[in-house]
Structure formats: C-alpha cells, structure tokens
Scaffold this motif. Sequence first.
Motif, mmCIF file in Angstrom:
data_model
loop_
_atom_site.group_PDB
_atom_site.id
_atom_site.type_symbol
_atom_site.label_atom_id
_atom_site.label_comp_id
_atom_site.label_asym_id
_atom_site.label_seq_id
_atom_site.Cartn_x
_atom_site.Cartn_y
_atom_site.Cartn_z
ATOM 1 N N PHE A 119 -7.808 -4.309 -0.276
ATOM 2 C CA PHE A 119 -7.715 -3.462 -1.467
ATOM 3 C C PHE A 119 -8.329 -2.101 -1.161
ATOM 4 N N VAL A 120 -7.572 -1.057 -1.414
ATOM 5 C CA VAL A 120 -8.065 0.287 -1.125
ATOM 6 C C VAL A 120 -8.711 0.874 -2.376
ATOM 7 N N MET A 121 -9.930 1.324 -2.211
ATOM 8 C CA MET A 121 -10.646 1.875 -3.334
ATOM 9 C C MET A 121 -10.348 3.354 -3.487
ATOM 10 N N VAL A 151 1.474 -0.844 -14.997
ATOM 11 C CA VAL A 151 2.175 -1.748 -14.078
ATOM 12 C C VAL A 151 1.976 -1.317 -12.625
ATOM 13 N N GLY A 152 1.720 -2.294 -11.790
ATOM 14 C CA GLY A 152 1.670 -2.025 -10.352
ATOM 15 C C GLY A 152 0.449 -1.263 -9.896
ATOM 16 N N LEU A 153 -0.637 -1.315 -10.666
ATOM 17 C CA LEU A 153 -1.834 -0.579 -10.259
ATOM 18 C C LEU A 153 -2.873 -1.471 -9.587
ATOM 19 N N GLY A 154 -2.554 -2.750 -9.414
ATOM 20 C CA GLY A 154 -3.472 -3.606 -8.658
ATOM 21 C C GLY A 154 -4.310 -4.570 -9.470
ATOM 22 N N LYS A 155 -3.915 -4.832 -10.713
ATOM 23 C CA LYS A 155 -4.691 -5.760 -11.540
ATOM 24 C C LYS A 155 -4.643 -7.168 -10.962
ATOM 25 N N THR A 156 -3.425 -7.638 -10.700
ATOM 26 C CA THR A 156 -3.277 -8.985 -10.151
ATOM 27 C C THR A 156 -3.984 -9.093 -8.805
ATOM 28 N N HIS A 157 -3.848 -8.058 -7.994
ATOM 29 C CA HIS A 157 -4.506 -8.053 -6.688
ATOM 30 C C HIS A 157 -6.019 -8.251 -6.864
ATOM 31 N N LEU A 158 -6.627 -7.485 -7.779
ATOM 32 C CA LEU A 158 -8.076 -7.598 -7.980
ATOM 33 C C LEU A 158 -8.473 -8.969 -8.512
ATOM 34 N N LYS A 285 -2.612 1.118 4.965
ATOM 35 C CA LYS A 285 -3.059 -0.282 4.974
ATOM 36 C C LYS A 285 -1.860 -1.228 4.965
ATOM 37 N N LYS A 286 -0.905 -0.941 4.068
ATOM 38 C CA LYS A 286 0.254 -1.835 3.945
ATOM 39 C C LYS A 286 1.102 -1.799 5.212
ATOM 40 N N ALA A 287 1.230 -0.613 5.787
ATOM 41 C CA ALA A 287 2.027 -0.495 7.014
ATOM 42 C C ALA A 287 1.346 -1.285 8.130
ATOM 43 N N ILE A 310 2.187 1.182 -7.413
ATOM 44 C CA ILE A 310 1.960 0.846 -6.004
ATOM 45 C C ILE A 310 2.942 -0.218 -5.525
ATOM 46 N N ARG A 311 3.456 -0.975 -6.464
ATOM 47 C CA ARG A 311 4.458 -1.966 -6.061
ATOM 48 C C ARG A 311 5.652 -1.266 -5.415
ATOM 49 N N GLU A 312 5.942 -0.044 -5.885
ATOM 50 C CA GLU A 312 7.051 0.709 -5.295
ATOM 51 C C GLU A 312 6.766 1.098 -3.854
ATOM 52 N N ILE A 313 5.491 1.192 -3.521
ATOM 53 C CA ILE A 313 5.141 1.498 -2.129
ATOM 54 C C ILE A 313 5.598 0.350 -1.241
ATOM 55 N N GLU A 314 5.344 -0.859 -1.705
ATOM 56 C CA GLU A 314 5.783 -2.036 -0.940
ATOM 57 C C GLU A 314 7.298 -1.996 -0.775
ATOM 58 N N GLY A 315 7.985 -1.654 -1.883
ATOM 59 C CA GLY A 315 9.438 -1.577 -1.844
ATOM 60 C C GLY A 315 9.900 -0.521 -0.852
HETATM 61 P P1 ADP Z 1 -0.409 -5.126 -11.378
HETATM 62 O O1 ADP Z 1 -0.853 -6.541 -11.507
HETATM 63 O O2 ADP Z 1 -1.408 -4.143 -11.891
HETATM 64 O O3 ADP Z 1 0.955 -4.872 -11.965
HETATM 65 P P2 ADP Z 1 -0.403 -5.734 -8.568
HETATM 66 O O4 ADP Z 1 -1.796 -6.218 -8.416
HETATM 67 O O5 ADP Z 1 0.666 -6.743 -8.597
HETATM 68 O O6 ADP Z 1 -0.278 -4.768 -9.849
HETATM 69 O O7 ADP Z 1 -0.133 -4.659 -7.419
HETATM 70 C C1 ADP Z 1 1.161 -4.327 -6.985
HETATM 71 C C2 ADP Z 1 1.157 -4.156 -5.487
HETATM 72 O O8 ADP Z 1 0.354 -3.055 -5.140
HETATM 73 C C3 ADP Z 1 0.556 -5.346 -4.762
HETATM 74 O O9 ADP Z 1 1.265 -5.533 -3.577
HETATM 75 C C4 ADP Z 1 -0.856 -4.914 -4.445
HETATM 76 O O10 ADP Z 1 -1.337 -5.522 -3.260
HETATM 77 C C5 ADP Z 1 -0.695 -3.438 -4.264
HETATM 78 N N1 ADP Z 1 -1.889 -2.669 -4.628
HETATM 79 C C6 ADP Z 1 -2.224 -2.187 -5.846
HETATM 80 N N2 ADP Z 1 -3.368 -1.510 -5.796
HETATM 81 C C7 ADP Z 1 -3.783 -1.539 -4.526
HETATM 82 C C8 ADP Z 1 -4.909 -1.002 -3.823
HETATM 83 N N3 ADP Z 1 -5.828 -0.275 -4.450
HETATM 84 N N4 ADP Z 1 -5.008 -1.261 -2.504
HETATM 85 C C9 ADP Z 1 -4.079 -1.967 -1.862
HETATM 86 N N5 ADP Z 1 -2.998 -2.498 -2.446
HETATM 87 C C10 ADP Z 1 -2.840 -2.289 -3.771
#
Ligand code: ADP
Length: 449
Positions: A119-121, A151-158, A285-287, A310-315
């Motif tokens: 997780f990137v801070m 959406v896609g800001l890392g809530k689930t990740h955290l 990090k993702k790359a 950030i999910r779009e970054i993965e995409g």
């Molecule tokens: P949310 O639950 O807020 O919709 P997710 O936790 O599913 O978002 O995050 C979407 C994608 O972005 C996941 O692949 C997650 O790993 C990545 N992501 C989001 N924030 C970060 C972060 N700060 N550092 C690294 N990856 C992140």
Amino acid sequence: MAETDARLWAQMLAHLRAHQPGLWRHWFDQIVCLGLNGGVLRLRVDEPLQRNYLRSNGTETFEDAARAITGRLVTVRFVGQSDEAEEAFARGLSGAHRNGQALALSDLVLDPDNTFENFVMGPGNRLAHAAALGVGERPGSYNPLFIYGGVGLGKTHLLQAICLRILQSHPGTALTYVSCEEYMTQYFAAMQTGELVAFRQKFREVGVLVIDDIHFLTKRERSQEEFFHTFNSLFVAGKQIILSSDAAPEIIPHLEARLISRFKQGMVAEMEPPDFETRVAIIRKKAEMRQLRLPEEAIFHIATCVENNIREIEGALSQVQLRAELEKRTPDLAIARAAVGEPAGASRGGEMTVQTITSAVTEFYNVKLTDLQSKKRPRSITLPRQVCMYLMKHNTRHSLQEIGGYFGGRDHTTVMHALERVEELLKSDSTFEEQLRRLQDQVAKHKMS
Ligand code: ADP
Ligand code: MG
C-alpha cells in the motif's frame, strides 16, 4: 512430476502471464504442479491465504488456460500441503469460537497482495493508513474504525491489510471479514431458514469483525436493527469493529441515526484521491508486482491520465501488458498512450492536447521529448522544457504539480520557476517573444480545429 506435466505447467504459467495480467501474480511461480490425472490438474499452493484466493478467484481462469493449452476439458484443484495443515489453519482462525464451531475457511477470502507493504501512502490516505496500521498492530486501539472515500481509492485494500496483519501478529484471533452484501445475503438466508440464532452467534462471537462497504446496509427486514445489536454486543465486549463506506456516516442514505452515532464513536478517516506523486508511486509498485518494466515517461503518462480511481491504474497496466504481448514489443510511451489515451480534459472544451505542445516545441528546438522528461539540465534542454511548461500552464487545465510530474517527476516549484523564467525572457528578448508567439499560434490553431 512427469515431463509432460512439467511442460503443461510451464505453458500455463506463460499463458496466464500473457493473457491474464490482471490475475497473474508473481507468487504463481511458487505453485507446485502435482500433475494431470483423469482430467484433474492438481496444483499445490502452500500458503493458505493464497490457496483460498485462488480457489475463489482463479479456478475458472486456470481451467481456461489448461483447456487452451491441452485442447481438453481440465478441472483445476488447488490443494494444500496436507489436509492436516489446512485444518490447523482453520482452527487457528476460529480460536475464539465457542461450541467448536469452526469458521469455514471459505469465509475468509482475502487478496494476499492487499498488504500494508503493497500500500502506497500519500497525503490523501495518510490518516486512514495510520489508523489502519494502528488497528492491525493493536486490535482495539480505535473502535470502531470507520474508513470512507470514493470508488477505487483503496478502502478494501486497507481493510484487508488490517486482516492480514492481525492474522500475522495475533494468529489465534477469530476474524471475520465480509462484504456488506455477503452479510445481508447471509442474514436474509438465516431469516428464511429460521437460523437467526446461528447467524447471530456467528457474528457476535468474533474477535474482530470487518465489514466492507457498509453503506449497502438496507432498511429491509430490520437488517439495520440486527446489525445495531451485533455492533453493540461486540463493542461492549471490546471487540474490534472495522467498517468501510463510500460516504461519511451522516451522509449514508437511510442510515438510522443510532447507527450513525455508533459509527462516529471511534475513528472516522476519509480517503481522498491520490496526488500525482502518489499515483506515480502506485504505478511503480503495481508494475513491479507484475514484473512489468515501464519507462519513466510511460509511468508519468499513465499517472497524468488516470486521476481519481486507482482501480483504473490496474486496468491501464493490464492493457499495456496485453498490447505489448500482442505486438511483441517492450512496453513504452506509445503503448501507454494507446492503452490509456490522452489526459482527460486535454482535448475537451477546445483545449489542446499535451502532445501538440510537446511536438510543436520539440520540433522547433530540435530536441527529443525523452530529453525534456529526463533529468538533463543543459540550456539546450532546459529552455524548451520551460517553454513546454509555460504553454501547458496557459493552455491546459493541468496543475503545476501535474506538469512537473510529466516532465520527469519535477515538483511544482520547478514549474513555477520555469514560468517566471519564460516571462522574464518575454520581457527582455524580442526574438524569443516572437518565437513563443508563433508556438502559441500553432497551439491555438490546433485548439480551434
Ligand atoms: P475501494 O475499495 O476503495 O473501491 P480498492 O481497495 O479495491 O478500492 O482499490 C482498488 C485498487 O487500487 C486495488 O487494486 C488496490 O490494491 C489499489 N490501491 C488503492 N489504493 C492504493 C494505494 N494507496 N497503494 C497501492 N495500491 C492501491
Ligand atoms: Mg472496495
């Protein structure tokens, strides 16, 4: 392992890497192929969380890959080192469960890559990250912990990072992680089958309860009331509760007032969209996790185009990987452009594209864009770079920070300095003024067309 099995597995790995970049993980390399027998391919995954993750997310994709390679129907099974190890793990998870009621392993499907390490801070998530880390290290330190954001800001990740950390640092903890949808589904099912008592027991006897996307809690059939009681019984017992939502408690529609006040009782942390530098760090990090080598300018381009989710970054990275694979090329700026297009707003509302500016300027000064984006600092490079920055500032909606980022990750003060320098030159040097006017005309022409 028979030689044919070894070959099949090597081909499958390559196939998954090339065609399923979104699913492919670097730890797939550690999977042990036990062989194909009677149409069943058994794959040994020693790490229980990885195994669980693959069982729920990978079976179909792996089966498709096996079929693509063998031309036959193949069933894939992810197995552990031994069934004993698996049972011990399940017991560990349900340590605090009474009645010997073991928590089904399938209840805990976490993405093993959603760790704190990955997780990137950044400024937008610093508070949420700190609170999550605190709870992961010491469950109970903020109770409840309520994380909200778009959406896609890392809530689930955290949330999952907290779970993974707790499982690591407090292995006996009875931890339940569910999406709110899953929670409701189980609730309605329990109501229908008359198993509410078991349902309550399951959720009220945990050590840590994590519910993702709590804004889906509906008023239907007293589900809020049910959750209210679960919340209270856990809270009174000092059990950690962690929730995420797309909005602050008081903004969630139809949420009962008493739940709002409970949710606000502990720590409420908002997550905001990442700034340019954080996006760049996330892309790196993702790359790296995908073992995808990307040149700086491609990283900056993606960071400029993908701003809020950030999910779009993965995409975007998956797109880049697929295109590179398809065209048998190493990923570069052109591939990144093809994958994510041009920055949003760049050509909207009559605005010109960043590309027009850079090509006009690089052509005029006879320099390369990669040089402008590099750390190089001879005057033959710095002046065109400063001119680009000036034109971008005056012709696009990009912030100083974004412009700086585009030119080799420079900060906004560098861009400010560039603007001042160009303005000075405009005043003192009439040839330069004429040149810049012509460049600006070129840009304006493009804007109108
Ligand atoms: P949310 O639950 O807020 O919709 P997710 O936790 O599913 O978002 O995050 C979407 C994608 O972005 C996941 O692949 C997650 O790993 C990545 N992501 C989001 N924030 C970060 C972060 N700060 N550092 C690294 N990856 C992140
Ligand atoms: Mg989520």
